[in-house]
Design a protein around this motif. Structure first.
Motif, PDB file in Angstrom:
ATOM      1  N   VAL A 128       0.843  -1.192   0.000  1.00 47.53           N
ATOM      2  CA  VAL A 128       0.000   0.000   0.000  1.00 47.53           C
ATOM      3  C   VAL A 128       0.886   1.253   0.000  1.00 47.53           C
ATOM      4  O   VAL A 128       1.827   1.354   0.787  1.00 47.53           O
ATOM      5  CB  VAL A 128      -0.933   0.009   1.229  1.00 47.53           C
ATOM      6  N   TYR A 129       0.570   2.183  -0.898  1.00 51.49           N
ATOM      7  CA  TYR A 129       1.240   3.483  -0.871  1.00 51.49           C
ATOM      8  C   TYR A 129       0.193   4.591  -0.962  1.00 51.49           C
ATOM      9  O   TYR A 129      -0.922   4.383  -1.422  1.00 51.49           O
ATOM     10  CB  TYR A 129       2.265   3.600  -2.003  1.00 51.49           C
ATOM     11  N   ASP A 130       0.585   5.765  -0.493  1.00 51.07           N
ATOM     12  CA  ASP A 130      -0.295   6.935  -0.446  1.00 51.07           C
ATOM     13  C   ASP A 130      -0.061   7.778  -1.700  1.00 51.07           C
ATOM     14  O   ASP A 130       1.059   8.256  -1.938  1.00 51.07           O
ATOM     15  CB  ASP A 130       0.010   7.734   0.827  1.00 51.07           C
ATOM     16  N   VAL A 131      -1.099   7.964  -2.502  1.00 48.89           N
ATOM     17  CA  VAL A 131      -0.937   8.712  -3.755  1.00 48.89           C
ATOM     18  C   VAL A 131      -0.597  10.170  -3.495  1.00 48.89           C
ATOM     19  O   VAL A 131      -0.056  10.853  -4.385  1.00 48.89           O
ATOM     20  CB  VAL A 131      -2.211   8.609  -4.618  1.00 48.89           C
ATOM     21  N   SER A 132      -0.906  10.670  -2.310  1.00 48.48           N
ATOM     22  CA  SER A 132      -0.631  12.076  -1.998  1.00 48.48           C
ATOM     23  C   SER A 132       0.713  12.279  -1.319  1.00 48.48           C
ATOM     24  O   SER A 132       1.091  13.407  -1.017  1.00 48.48           O
ATOM     25  CB  SER A 132      -1.743  12.637  -1.103  1.00 48.48           C
ATOM     26  N   ASN A 133       1.433  11.183  -1.057  1.00 52.36           N
ATOM     27  CA  ASN A 133       2.742  11.265  -0.410  1.00 52.36           C
ATOM     28  C   ASN A 133       3.809  10.849  -1.413  1.00 52.36           C
ATOM     29  O   ASN A 133       3.888   9.675  -1.796  1.00 52.36           O
ATOM     30  CB  ASN A 133       2.782  10.353   0.819  1.00 52.36           C
ATOM     31  N   PRO A 134       4.658  11.761  -1.857  1.00 51.53           N
ATOM     32  CA  PRO A 134       5.633  11.429  -2.910  1.00 51.53           C
ATOM     33  C   PRO A 134       6.688  10.418  -2.472  1.00 51.53           C
ATOM     34  O   PRO A 134       7.339   9.811  -3.314  1.00 51.53           O
ATOM     35  CB  PRO A 134       6.269  12.782  -3.249  1.00 51.53           C
ATOM     36  N   LYS A 135       6.876  10.221  -1.184  1.00 49.16           N
ATOM     37  CA  LYS A 135       7.893   9.296  -0.690  1.00 49.16           C
ATOM     38  C   LYS A 135       7.301   7.937  -0.317  1.00 49.16           C
ATOM     39  O   LYS A 135       7.994   7.074   0.210  1.00 49.16           O
ATOM     40  CB  LYS A 135       8.594   9.896   0.530  1.00 49.16           C
ATOM     41  N   SER A 136       6.033   7.743  -0.574  1.00 49.12           N
ATOM     42  CA  SER A 136       5.354   6.547  -0.088  1.00 49.12           C
ATOM     43  C   SER A 136       5.666   5.304  -0.915  1.00 49.12           C
ATOM     44  O   SER A 136       5.858   4.217  -0.365  1.00 49.12           O
ATOM     45  CB  SER A 136       3.837   6.784  -0.074  1.00 49.12           C
ATOM     46  N   PHE A 137       5.727   5.444  -2.226  1.00 50.42           N
ATOM     47  CA  PHE A 137       5.862   4.266  -3.085  1.00 50.42           C
ATOM     48  C   PHE A 137       7.256   3.655  -3.009  1.00 50.42           C
ATOM     49  O   PHE A 137       7.418   2.439  -3.201  1.00 50.42           O
ATOM     50  CB  PHE A 137       5.546   4.627  -4.533  1.00 50.42           C
ATOM     51  N   GLU A 138       8.253   4.455  -2.723  1.00 48.41           N
ATOM     52  CA  GLU A 138       9.625   3.954  -2.726  1.00 48.41           C
ATOM     53  C   GLU A 138       9.789   2.784  -1.752  1.00 48.41           C
ATOM     54  O   GLU A 138      10.497   1.806  -2.048  1.00 48.41           O
ATOM     55  CB  GLU A 138      10.586   5.096  -2.359  1.00 48.41           C
ATOM     56  N   TYR A 139       9.127   2.855  -0.607  1.00 45.60           N
ATOM     57  CA  TYR A 139       9.233   1.778   0.386  1.00 45.60           C
ATOM     58  C   TYR A 139       8.630   0.484  -0.153  1.00 45.60           C
ATOM     59  O   TYR A 139       9.197  -0.601  -0.002  1.00 45.60           O
ATOM     60  CB  TYR A 139       8.533   2.195   1.680  1.00 45.60           C
ATOM     61  N   CYS A 140       7.482   0.589  -0.808  1.00 38.77           N
ATOM     62  CA  CYS A 140       6.842  -0.601  -1.382  1.00 38.77           C
ATOM     63  C   CYS A 140       7.739  -1.249  -2.427  1.00 38.77           C
ATOM     64  O   CYS A 140       7.883  -2.476  -2.469  1.00 38.77           O
ATOM     65  CB  CYS A 140       5.496  -0.233  -2.001  1.00 38.77           C
ATOM     66  N   ALA A 141       8.332  -0.419  -3.282  1.00 40.43           N
ATOM     67  CA  ALA A 141       9.207  -0.953  -4.327  1.00 40.43           C
ATOM     68  C   ALA A 141      10.421  -1.643  -3.723  1.00 40.43           C
ATOM     69  O   ALA A 141      10.839  -2.726  -4.180  1.00 40.43           O
ATOM     70  CB  ALA A 141       9.639   0.175  -5.264  1.00 40.43           C
ATOM     71  N   ARG A 142      10.987  -1.034  -2.687  1.00 35.60           N
ATOM     72  CA  ARG A 142      12.177  -1.620  -2.066  1.00 35.60           C
ATOM     73  C   ARG A 142      11.848  -2.952  -1.384  1.00 35.60           C
ATOM     74  O   ARG A 142      12.592  -3.933  -1.506  1.00 35.60           O
ATOM     75  CB  ARG A 142      12.748  -0.617  -1.057  1.00 35.60           C
ATOM     76  N   ILE A 143      10.719  -3.004  -0.661  1.00 31.78           N
ATOM     77  CA  ILE A 143      10.320  -4.253  -0.001  1.00 31.78           C
ATOM     78  C   ILE A 143      10.035  -5.345  -1.034  1.00 31.78           C
ATOM     79  O   ILE A 143      10.410  -6.507  -0.854  1.00 31.78           O
ATOM     80  CB  ILE A 143       9.084  -4.012   0.881  1.00 31.78           C
ATOM     81  N   PHE A 144       9.404  -4.968  -2.141  1.00 37.78           N
ATOM     82  CA  PHE A 144       9.114  -5.949  -3.184  1.00 37.78           C
ATOM     83  C   PHE A 144      10.410  -6.543  -3.745  1.00 37.78           C
ATOM     84  O   PHE A 144      10.529  -7.761  -3.914  1.00 37.78           O
ATOM     85  CB  PHE A 144       8.300  -5.303  -4.302  1.00 37.78           C
ATOM     86  N   LYS A 145      11.382  -5.696  -4.031  1.00 39.90           N
ATOM     87  CA  LYS A 145      12.631  -6.180  -4.612  1.00 39.90           C
ATOM     88  C   LYS A 145      13.426  -7.022  -3.615  1.00 39.90           C
ATOM     89  O   LYS A 145      14.074  -7.998  -3.995  1.00 39.90           O
ATOM     90  CB  LYS A 145      13.475  -4.996  -5.090  1.00 39.90           C
ATOM     91  N   GLN A 146      13.370  -6.656  -2.340  1.00 42.90           N
ATOM     92  CA  GLN A 146      14.150  -7.372  -1.337  1.00 42.90           C
ATOM     93  C   GLN A 146      13.578  -8.753  -1.026  1.00 42.90           C
ATOM     94  O   GLN A 146      14.332  -9.700  -0.791  1.00 42.90           O
ATOM     95  CB  GLN A 146      14.230  -6.558  -0.045  1.00 42.90           C
TER      96      GLN A 146
END
Length: 724
Positions: A480-498
């Protein structure tokens, strides 16, 4: 209620054996008592000390092996005496009824000596034994009663005679009974009432047995209680007699023809006061209690083997039991448990198992009360995440007693290994776990709250740089990421790759708070491109800020992905290859299969059984040669006819006029024209030729089809034979 015939005691109900120690002053008859019991006659010669005697289980009334140990002050040291005291389960202090000195030693020496070697909270039960009653015409009970009142650890007093064999068997029966059915944990002689721990245990038993939760045990409930505890029902008259006894002594012991809690407790007090401790102990042990009136670990945590990669679920019988439990406590029939109703349900627990936060994790009604669906969902979650706790809770509710099962382990279904599900491409599981991952305040709680009341177990994972092994184990992942938070998606992408990029766990990215203005995420590519790159479904827009209930589409997608992870994996795998790559792979597969096929046909033998020999024999067969000859003959005859026709026109008689020549030429032209348009001559020849050709083609096709069928059939046969 009565013991009746009694049910066979279970291993968890009683001790494995009983050890009885006889102590007392010299020459009071300790050894004579043991020898009289064994030989059933008074011994003429008594040794200083009897050897340890073991009575088999099938001889004793309680069906428990019994060891009887003698003590001789002349042959044993104080250290040996102390060791025997520490090993004993019950101690018989023997005195001679005609010897006042031996009676005085009971309180001045033996009881203090024994109590010094035992803990205050776990005193050994004592039996006072007055031997040699045949030598006097009076009883020593007047002297002994004050001693019994002073020391609560004294179970009883028995006067006997080794010489006359009076009360010998009763003596050791009471000693055995003092171990298996002790009075101490149940009853306080000074106050003449049951102890609080016993009242608490019997109250729980009453509430479990009160299946309609009306505060009384009706005839059907009393009969069920009697049958599960003593393996025998009560006749209608016997039930009425029990109620009459209660009515006679207490006014509120019976209500609406049912036995109240006060009446139930009174009956057990009466049993104990009349020396029928075994009746109360039988009831307590049937409901899982040990000698200290605690529920045994064997009762609360029965053995349940769970192989790796398997999960636990409640089965149909468990859900039926929980449904009846819910209905029992839903007194206002509103399909929800109020705080008071929930508190009443948990009265059979030693503590409140669910805190106030449970109302935020399951379905509730408009008043915030747990609904029927929420009640079952919480049990489903507990079973999946902590099956041992679920077994404990079911034990408190009396599952094994009310369902008449060996243990509450029968309520649990252990699913098969997840790898088997992937191999078979189908699952037998009904509960799946989804880990919801995202940064703080990204909207995870909104997703969780929107999907309440479902069997998909949504587990919120707190933000951290690395996930633990337990946090990775799940059936599907919701990032889950917040569309209104520009730093939100980066965490999801990093967890997915790890953790999930190379795994077979399906993942779904959710764009939460989609009602807010969407900002560009501070990541190298957009969430949509990220999903496209890693062959995942596009980000799913979600918001809780709607007039209607939040959409359940995400739940449907997550459930489908959890149930069919292999399909999701194959989709990712197929999308990983571009169009050119797929064609190239197919070409390589075809070359491989063709090479393998020809390799299988390559044969140098003449066995007439292998595939190559069968094909060679067909090509050399008379049928195929006959078809080939017919085709060649038909073609050759047609060529001969055409040559003869044109030769006749070219070699016409030169005496003919030019008109005749022109006419001949015209005739030839007409003939040619008619051949081209209608073709009567050629048509006739063609009919013959096509008939031959059709016949040949038919046989050729039939032969070829038979060959292909034979080759494929033989290949399939060899493949099946190889598998077997």
């Amino acid at each position: 209620m009565r013991a009746g015939g009694g049910r066979p005691p279970r291993a968890a109900d009683m001790k494995k054996d009983v050890r009885i120690l006889l102590v007392g002053e010299p020459r009071v008859g300790k050894t004579s008592l043991i020898m009289s019991l064994v030989s059933e006659e008074f011994p003429e010669e008594v040794p200083p000390r009897a050897e340890e005697i073991t009575i088999p289980a099938d001889v004793t009334p309680e069906r428990v092996p019994t060891h009887i140990v003698d003590y001789s002050e002349a042959e044993q040291s104080d250290e040996q005496l102390h060791q025997e005291i520490s090993q004993a389960n019950v101690i018989c202090i023997v005195y001679a009824v005609n010897n006042k000195h031996s009676i005085d030693k009971v309180t001045s020496r033996w009881i203090p000596l024994i109590n010094e070697r035992t803990d205050k909270d776990s005193r050994l039960p004592l039996i006072l034994v007055g031997n040699k009653s045949d030598l006097v015409e009076y009883s020593s009970m007047e002297t002994i009663l004050p001693i019994m009142n002073q020391y609560t650890e004294i179970e009883t007093c028995v006067e006997c005679s080794a010489k006359n064999l009076k009360n010998i068997s009763e003596l050791f029966y009471y000693a055995q009974k003092a171990v298996l059915h002790p009075t101490g944990p149940l009853y306080c002689p000074e106050e003449k009432e049951m102890k609080p721990a016993c009242i608490k245990a019997l109250t729980r038993i009453f509430k479990i047995s009160d299946q309609d939760n009306d505060g009384t045990l009706n005839d059907a409930e009393l009969n069920f209680f009697q049958r599960i505890c003593f393996n025998t029902p009560l006749a209608p008259q016997a039930l009425e007699d029990v109620k009459n006894v209660v009515r006679k002594h207490i006014s509120d012991g019976v209500a609406d023809s049912g036995l109240t809690l006060k009446g139930f407790l009174f009956l057990h007090t009466l049993f104990i006061q009349r020396g029928r401790h075994e009746t109360t102990w039988t009831v307590l042990r049937r409901f899982g209690y040990d000698d200290d009136l605690d529920l045994t670990p064997e009762y609360l945590f029965p053995l349940l083997k769970i192989p790796p990669d398997c999960t636990t679920e409640l089965n149909h019988h468990a859900y039926l039991f929980l449904q009846s439990t819910f209905d029992k406590h839903d007194l206002d029939r509103d399909c929800a448990l109020s705080p008071d109703e929930l508190k009443d349900l948990f009265k059979v627990f030693p503590y409140i198992p669910w805190g106030p936060d449970v109302n935020n994790t399951v379905c509730t009604n408009e008043r915030g009360w747990i609904t029927y669906q929420g009640f079952l969902s919480q049990w489903t979650l507990t079973t999946y995440l902590d099956v041992q706790r679920c077994l404990e809770y079911l034990g408190y509710l009396g599952y094994s007693i009310l369902t008449e099962q060996e243990s509450q382990a029968s309520a649990i279904t252990v699913t098969r290994d997840k790898k088997i599900d992937l191999q078979k491409k189908q699952t037998q599981r009904n509960v799946f776990r989804c880990n919801v991952i995202g940064v703080k305040n990204c909207g995870k709680s909104g997703v969780l709250q929107a999907l309440l009341g479902r069997n998909l177990m949504l587990h919120d994972i707190s933000e951290s740089e690395f996930l633990t092994e337990a946090e990775i184990i799940c059936d599907v992942v919701c990032l889950v990421y917040d569309v209104s938070n520009p730093k939100s998606f980066e965490y999801c992408a990093r967890i997915f790759k790890q953790h999930f990029m190379d795994s077979r766990i399906p993942c779904l990215i959710v764009a939460a708070k989609s009602d807010l203005h969407e900002v560009k995420q501070e990541y190298s590519i957009s969430p949509t491109d990220f999903c496209r790159k890693h062959k995942m479904p596009p980000p799913q827009a979600f918001t809780c800020n709607t007039a209607d209930a939040p959409s359940k589409d995400i739940f449907v997608k997550l459930t489908t992905m959890a149930m069919y992870p292999e399909d999701h994996y194959r989709d990712r795998l197929s999308r990983d290859m571009g169009h050119t790559d797929r064609i190239e792979n197919l070409r390589k597969i075809w070359v491989f299969l063709k090479t393998a096929f020809h390799a299988r046909l390559r044969c140098m033998c003449t066995c007439n059984r292998c595939t190559f020999c069968i094909c060679q024999n067909f090509l050399n067969s008379d049928l195929l040669q006959s078809v080939k000859n017919k085709i060649f003959t038909a073609v050759l005859n047609r060529l001969r006819a055409r040559v003869a026709e044109w030769g006749a026109m070219l070699l016409a008689d030169d005496e003919g006029s030019i008109t005749h020549q022109v006419h001949a030429v015209s005739s030839v032209e007409d003939s040619i024209f008619m051949e081209s348009s209608h073709g009567p001559l050629f048509l006739e020849a063609r009919h013959v030729t096509q008939a031959d050709l059709k016949s040949s083609t038919f046989w050729l096709r039939a032969s070829f089809g038979a060959t292909v069928f034979a080759v494929l059939g033989f290949a399939m046969y060899k493949a099946l034979l190889k598998q077997r």
